[in-house]
Design a protein around this motif. Structure first.
Motif, PDB file in Angstrom:
ATOM      1  N   SER A   1      10.555 -83.420  52.391  1.00 30.38           N
ATOM      2  CA  SER A   1       9.979 -84.757  52.520  1.00 30.38           C
ATOM      3  C   SER A   1      10.924 -85.742  53.196  1.00 30.38           C
ATOM      4  O   SER A   1      10.582 -86.920  53.363  1.00 30.38           O
ATOM      5  CB  SER A   1       9.597 -85.293  51.131  1.00 30.38           C
ATOM      6  OG  SER A   1       8.627 -84.458  50.522  1.00 30.38           O
ATOM      7  N   GLY A   2      12.111 -85.271  53.566  1.00 34.13           N
ATOM      8  CA  GLY A   2      13.032 -86.117  54.312  1.00 34.13           C
ATOM      9  C   GLY A   2      13.998 -86.935  53.490  1.00 34.13           C
ATOM     10  O   GLY A   2      14.646 -87.858  54.005  1.00 34.13           O
ATOM     11  N   TYR A   3      14.146 -86.606  52.192  1.00 33.43           N
ATOM     12  CA  TYR A   3      15.088 -87.347  51.361  1.00 33.43           C
ATOM     13  C   TYR A   3      16.531 -86.927  51.664  1.00 33.43           C
ATOM     14  O   TYR A   3      16.804 -85.783  52.031  1.00 33.43           O
ATOM     15  CB  TYR A   3      14.791 -87.116  49.883  1.00 33.43           C
ATOM     16  CG  TYR A   3      13.618 -87.923  49.378  1.00 33.43           C
ATOM     17  CD1 TYR A   3      13.794 -89.209  48.875  1.00 33.43           C
ATOM     18  CD2 TYR A   3      12.321 -87.401  49.412  1.00 33.43           C
ATOM     19  CE1 TYR A   3      12.711 -89.958  48.416  1.00 33.43           C
ATOM     20  CE2 TYR A   3      11.233 -88.139  48.953  1.00 33.43           C
ATOM     21  CZ  TYR A   3      11.439 -89.416  48.460  1.00 33.43           C
ATOM     22  OH  TYR A   3      10.370 -90.153  48.022  1.00 33.43           O
ATOM     23  N   HIS A   4      17.446 -87.877  51.498  1.00 38.89           N
ATOM     24  CA  HIS A   4      18.875 -87.634  51.655  1.00 38.89           C
ATOM     25  C   HIS A   4      19.586 -88.085  50.387  1.00 38.89           C
ATOM     26  O   HIS A   4      19.378 -89.213  49.928  1.00 38.89           O
ATOM     27  CB  HIS A   4      19.446 -88.402  52.847  1.00 38.89           C
ATOM     28  CG  HIS A   4      18.873 -87.985  54.166  1.00 38.89           C
ATOM     29  ND1 HIS A   4      17.698 -88.514  54.658  1.00 38.89           N
ATOM     30  CD2 HIS A   4      19.305 -87.088  55.087  1.00 38.89           C
ATOM     31  CE1 HIS A   4      17.431 -87.964  55.837  1.00 38.89           C
ATOM     32  NE2 HIS A   4      18.384 -87.094  56.113  1.00 38.89           N
ATOM     33  N   SER A   5      20.418 -87.222  49.807  1.00 39.76           N
ATOM     34  CA  SER A   5      21.119 -87.612  48.588  1.00 39.76           C
ATOM     35  C   SER A   5      22.243 -88.591  48.916  1.00 39.76           C
ATOM     36  O   SER A   5      22.880 -88.505  49.965  1.00 39.76           O
ATOM     37  CB  SER A   5      21.691 -86.385  47.873  1.00 39.76           C
ATOM     38  OG  SER A   5      22.716 -85.783  48.638  1.00 39.76           O
TER      39      SER A   5
ATOM     40  N   ALA B   1      24.937-102.695  52.605  1.00 35.82           N
ATOM     41  CA  ALA B   1      25.365-101.644  53.531  1.00 35.82           C
ATOM     42  C   ALA B   1      24.231-100.638  53.727  1.00 35.82           C
ATOM     43  O   ALA B   1      23.509-100.314  52.785  1.00 35.82           O
ATOM     44  CB  ALA B   1      26.595-100.926  52.983  1.00 35.82           C
ATOM     45  N   PRO B   2      24.049-100.151  54.952  1.00 38.13           N
ATOM     46  CA  PRO B   2      22.938 -99.238  55.235  1.00 38.13           C
ATOM     47  C   PRO B   2      23.041 -97.921  54.484  1.00 38.13           C
ATOM     48  O   PRO B   2      24.130 -97.414  54.231  1.00 38.13           O
ATOM     49  CB  PRO B   2      23.030 -99.028  56.744  1.00 38.13           C
ATOM     50  CG  PRO B   2      24.450 -99.329  57.088  1.00 38.13           C
ATOM     51  CD  PRO B   2      24.870-100.419  56.152  1.00 38.13           C
ATOM     52  N   LEU B   3      21.895 -97.383  54.155  1.00 39.35           N
ATOM     53  CA  LEU B   3      21.784 -96.087  53.499  1.00 39.35           C
ATOM     54  C   LEU B   3      21.039 -95.132  54.415  1.00 39.35           C
ATOM     55  O   LEU B   3      20.318 -95.563  55.317  1.00 39.35           O
ATOM     56  CB  LEU B   3      21.019 -96.222  52.185  1.00 39.35           C
ATOM     57  CG  LEU B   3      21.690 -97.014  51.063  1.00 39.35           C
ATOM     58  CD1 LEU B   3      20.718 -97.201  49.902  1.00 39.35           C
ATOM     59  CD2 LEU B   3      22.952 -96.323  50.593  1.00 39.35           C
ATOM     60  N   PRO B   4      21.198 -93.828  54.181  1.00 44.75           N
ATOM     61  CA  PRO B   4      20.402 -92.874  54.960  1.00 44.75           C
ATOM     62  C   PRO B   4      18.917 -93.061  54.690  1.00 44.75           C
ATOM     63  O   PRO B   4      18.515 -93.665  53.700  1.00 44.75           O
ATOM     64  CB  PRO B   4      20.898 -91.511  54.473  1.00 44.75           C
ATOM     65  CG  PRO B   4      21.553 -91.770  53.170  1.00 44.75           C
ATOM     66  CD  PRO B   4      22.097 -93.151  53.235  1.00 44.75           C
ATOM     67  N   SER B   5      18.091 -92.540  55.563  1.00 50.61           N
ATOM     68  CA  SER B   5      16.647 -92.647  55.383  1.00 50.61           C
ATOM     69  C   SER B   5      16.234 -91.934  54.106  1.00 50.61           C
ATOM     70  O   SER B   5      16.765 -90.886  53.753  1.00 50.61           O
ATOM     71  CB  SER B   5      15.919 -92.025  56.581  1.00 50.61           C
ATOM     72  OG  SER B   5      16.300 -90.671  56.750  1.00 50.61           O
ATOM     73  N   LYS B   6      15.299 -92.521  53.362  1.00 44.16           N
ATOM     74  CA  LYS B   6      14.772 -91.985  52.100  1.00 44.16           C
ATOM     75  C   LYS B   6      15.911 -91.540  51.175  1.00 44.16           C
ATOM     76  O   LYS B   6      16.023 -90.363  50.820  1.00 44.16           O
ATOM     77  CB  LYS B   6      13.802 -90.840  52.382  1.00 44.16           C
ATOM     78  CG  LYS B   6      12.596 -91.261  53.230  1.00 44.16           C
ATOM     79  CD  LYS B   6      11.548 -90.179  53.353  1.00 44.16           C
ATOM     80  CE  LYS B   6      10.733 -90.036  52.088  1.00 44.16           C
ATOM     81  NZ  LYS B   6       9.560 -89.152  52.258  1.00 44.16           N
ATOM     82  N   PRO B   7      16.746 -92.477  50.762  1.00 44.06           N
ATOM     83  CA  PRO B   7      17.862 -92.118  49.877  1.00 44.06           C
ATOM     84  C   PRO B   7      17.384 -91.763  48.483  1.00 44.06           C
ATOM     85  O   PRO B   7      16.378 -92.288  47.991  1.00 44.06           O
ATOM     86  CB  PRO B   7      18.703 -93.403  49.853  1.00 44.06           C
ATOM     87  CG  PRO B   7      17.696 -94.492  50.065  1.00 44.06           C
ATOM     88  CD  PRO B   7      16.695 -93.927  51.032  1.00 44.06           C
ATOM     89  N   ILE B   8      18.120 -90.876  47.832  1.00 46.55           N
ATOM     90  CA  ILE B   8      17.837 -90.496  46.455  1.00 46.55           C
ATOM     91  C   ILE B   8      19.145 -90.064  45.815  1.00 46.55           C
ATOM     92  O   ILE B   8      20.051 -89.581  46.505  1.00 46.55           O
ATOM     93  CB  ILE B   8      16.788 -89.363  46.375  1.00 46.55           C
ATOM     94  CG1 ILE B   8      16.247 -89.232  44.955  1.00 46.55           C
ATOM     95  CG2 ILE B   8      17.363 -88.028  46.877  1.00 46.55           C
ATOM     96  CD1 ILE B   8      14.974 -88.388  44.868  1.00 46.55           C
ATOM     97  N   MET B   9      19.267 -90.260  44.515  1.00 45.81           N
ATOM     98  CA  MET B   9      20.463 -89.813  43.802  1.00 45.81           C
ATOM     99  C   MET B   9      20.057 -88.838  42.711  1.00 45.81           C
ATOM    100  O   MET B   9      19.135 -89.091  41.940  1.00 45.81           O
ATOM    101  CB  MET B   9      21.223 -90.993  43.199  1.00 45.81           C
ATOM    102  CG  MET B   9      22.524 -90.591  42.501  1.00 45.81           C
ATOM    103  SD  MET B   9      23.443 -92.003  41.781  1.00 45.81           S
ATOM    104  CE  MET B   9      24.042 -92.786  43.278  1.00 45.81           C
ATOM    105  N   PHE B  10      20.751 -87.712  42.665  1.00 46.20           N
ATOM    106  CA  PHE B  10      20.571 -86.721  41.613  1.00 46.20           C
ATOM    107  C   PHE B  10      21.654 -86.929  40.561  1.00 46.20           C
ATOM    108  O   PHE B  10      22.841 -86.977  40.901  1.00 46.20           O
ATOM    109  CB  PHE B  10      20.694 -85.295  42.162  1.00 46.20           C
ATOM    110  CG  PHE B  10      19.659 -84.912  43.168  1.00 46.20           C
ATOM    111  CD1 PHE B  10      18.466 -84.321  42.780  1.00 46.20           C
ATOM    112  CD2 PHE B  10      19.882 -85.124  44.531  1.00 46.20           C
ATOM    113  CE1 PHE B  10      17.511 -83.947  43.717  1.00 46.20           C
ATOM    114  CE2 PHE B  10      18.932 -84.760  45.475  1.00 46.20           C
ATOM    115  CZ  PHE B  10      17.744 -84.169  45.071  1.00 46.20           C
TER     116      PHE B  10
END
Length: 294
Positions: free
Chosen positions: A108-112, A126-135
């Motif tokens: 789905s294009g998420y980036h941790s 500050a910019p984040l990668p596209s579709k950020p997510i944290m595990f």
């Protein structure tokens, strides 16, 4: 604490938090911005290497105005057993389901992202990668090292592991726990190790020597294991009180993670929201919960 009590401790941790495990819609700030600042793949590397020591903490209103990053909380990653209760299964994601969930997020294009990036984003935009997510993973369970970490690595994801130090190296009746060497390896591989107290005592009840037993000693032990400063903390059961924030701050914790309840309007960095990835959720349900909750 006697070793034979550890399974009971883990069971209590699993069952007590159930009232906060469900996905909730983001309602703690109706004025929140609709989009996250995003980067190209080249800028993702730069964002990951940002010097957080130079960051000035923003005011609460500024932090609360930024759209929340989806943060998942996992506990056990193993197949269900006949002895697992209905509530307990909420905290146990079966192995194939976990692998399917991670694949879905990658497809789905998420980036941790990791805490440095979240801290920079919340305070400075500050910019984040596209579709950020944290595990994130709580409680030191061995399957987090043997199953979860390799699965995440397959898709280029990294995670935060919140360690309960009483359990390090223990073998329990229901679950085994990570060793010092395994925790060190996770850290060396670029994951983040955070504190989750000594033995999962309710943060809201700390007084007197509890601060030393539940924060100071575990912090020292984890710093000795990893060779890195502990700057992130996760509340047992997701429970917190504002009276404890100064204790976290003076010990060098810059962010603390709760569960799905609302953020404190004055100290949002110490009440960062997560949702528990339920063992009952399919990959599709997980995705829907992420969209709804954040």
């Amino acid at each position: 604490m006697k070793q034979h009590l550890l399974p009971l401790l883990t069971a209590a941790a699993i069952f007590t938090a159930s009232c906060q495990s469900k996905s909730q819609t983001n309602t703690d700030n109706p004025d929140v911005k609709d989009t996250l600042t995003q980067t190209s793949s080249k800028e993702e590397v730069q964002a990951a290497k940002i010097d957080v020591s130079k960051i000035k903490v923003a005011d609460a209103k500024t932090i609360l105005a930024r759209k929340q990053v989806p943060i998942l909380c996992y506990h056990q990653v193993r197949n269900w057993k006949p002895t697992d209760g209905k509530v307990g299964k909420d905290y146990i994601v079966e192995i194939q389901n976990f692998k399917d969930q991670v694949k879905m997020l990658a497809d789905s294009g998420y980036h941790s992202i990791l805490p440095d990036q979240l801290y920079a984003y919340l305070n400075t935009g500050a910019p984040l990668p596209s579709k950020p997510i944290m595990f994130t993973f709580d409680d030191t369970d061995m399957d987090q090292f043997t199953i979860a970490a390799p699965t995440l690595k397959k898709y280029g994801f990294k995670a935060v592991y919140f360690i309960m130090t009483v359990s390090i190296g223990r073998k329990g009746k229901f679950v085994d726990y990570m060793t010092k060497e395994q925790i060190k390896q996770l850290s060396d591989d670029g994951n983040i190790i955070g504190s989750h107290t000594y033995d999962h005592k309710n943060f809201k009840k700390y007084q007197g020597k509890d601060w030393e037993e539940q924060l100071d000693k575990p912090t020292k032990k984890l710093e000795e294991i990893t060779g890195k400063k502990m700057t992130e903390f996760a509340y047992p059961f997701g429970l917190w009180n504002a009276e404890g924030f100064p204790e976290l701050k003076k010990r060098g914790f810059r962010m603390a993670f709760s569960l799905a309840d609302k953020r404190d309007q004055n100290y949002p960095l110490y009440t960062i929201r997560r949702i528990i990835a339920s063992g009952y959720w399919s990959p599709k349900t997980l995705h829907n919960s992420i969209v709804k909750s954040f």
